[in-house]
Design a protein around this motif. Sequence first.
Motif, PDB file in Angstrom:
ATOM      1  N   PHE A 107       3.211   5.745  -5.802  1.00 28.45           N
ATOM      2  CA  PHE A 107       2.957   5.847  -7.241  1.00 28.45           C
ATOM      3  C   PHE A 107       1.910   6.917  -7.538  1.00 28.45           C
ATOM      4  O   PHE A 107       2.044   7.693  -8.482  1.00 28.45           O
ATOM      5  N   ARG A 108       0.866   6.935  -6.723  1.00 28.22           N
ATOM      6  CA  ARG A 108      -0.196   7.922  -6.950  1.00 28.22           C
ATOM      7  C   ARG A 108       0.334   9.338  -6.755  1.00 28.22           C
ATOM      8  O   ARG A 108      -0.043  10.254  -7.490  1.00 28.22           O
ATOM      9  N   ARG A 109       1.204   9.515  -5.762  1.00 25.94           N
ATOM     10  CA  ARG A 109       1.729  10.856  -5.488  1.00 25.94           C
ATOM     11  C   ARG A 109       2.672  11.344  -6.587  1.00 25.94           C
ATOM     12  O   ARG A 109       2.826  12.540  -6.811  1.00 25.94           O
TER      13      ARG A 109
ATOM     14  N   ALA B 291       2.606  10.229  -9.866  1.00 23.26           N
ATOM     15  CA  ALA B 291       2.102   9.771 -11.175  1.00 23.26           C
ATOM     16  C   ALA B 291       2.527  10.711 -12.302  1.00 23.26           C
ATOM     17  O   ALA B 291       2.696  10.283 -13.446  1.00 23.26           O
TER      18      ALA B 291
ATOM     19  N   ARG C  46       0.834  -1.209   0.000  1.00 21.09           N
ATOM     20  CA  ARG C  46       0.000   0.000   0.000  1.00 21.09           C
ATOM     21  C   ARG C  46       0.866   1.256   0.000  1.00 21.09           C
ATOM     22  O   ARG C  46       0.529   2.255  -0.650  1.00 21.09           O
TER      23      ARG C  46
ATOM     24  N   ALA D  52       2.029   1.756  -3.505  1.00 28.32           N
ATOM     25  CA  ALA D  52       0.911   2.200  -4.346  1.00 28.32           C
ATOM     26  C   ALA D  52       0.608   3.677  -4.108  1.00 28.32           C
ATOM     27  O   ALA D  52       0.374   4.437  -5.056  1.00 28.32           O
ATOM     28  N   ASP D  53       0.624   4.089  -2.846  1.00 31.22           N
ATOM     29  CA  ASP D  53       0.381   5.506  -2.533  1.00 31.22           C
ATOM     30  C   ASP D  53       1.493   6.381  -3.108  1.00 31.22           C
ATOM     31  O   ASP D  53       1.242   7.499  -3.576  1.00 31.22           O
TER      32      ASP D  53
END
Length: 203
Positions: free
Chosen positions: A101-103, A105, A95, A98-99
């Motif tokens: 990656f989102r930050r 992107a 997680r 994944a977080d």
Amino acid sequence: MITSVLPAPRRAERATADASATAWALAARNGDPYAAEHFVRALHGDVLRYVAYLSGDPQTADDLAQDTFVRAFDSLPRFEGRSSARTWLLSIARRAVADSFRRTAARPRPADTHDWQTAVEHAQPSGLPGFDDGIALLELLETLPDERREAFMLTQVVGLPYDEAAGFIGCPVGTVRSRVSRARATLERLVLDAEIEASVPVA
């Protein structure tokens, strides 16, 4: 063979290590700072290797590992030991990546061989036997399909039992075994091809 350089620990040894790490986590949940320190020491290497593998950017692996443990200690009061602390912690690590990656992107970062070498240098002291082969293994892992690479990494490098890896990934145990078997066959073929190519005299 390169595929034997980073074998999963023996089942009995892994079970003992997992039980110990889980006991440290449960003790740390109750506020024992000594247990908290041992919990981190027991699992830091596995977390570092896993986040480096998932992120493809070992330059951020230390930060991601730290983020994982911060999240883990925040969640520790709710940890009841139903799964091993290792499995629980790797779920948190996933997680965290994944977080991340989102930050980021808007700024994709390609992974390359040199990044993998740095990751292994952080995860394994360079003086240990098999260090160079370990780098080669991680380079070869990059050629595998994502699902096979994750199954192989979790069971053969991190050392999760097949049933725990199956629960972690969310698929049947037989699927994990099949993915690992196919990954191993591919790696063995790639190693054999490389050895044959290296043995051919240069014209």
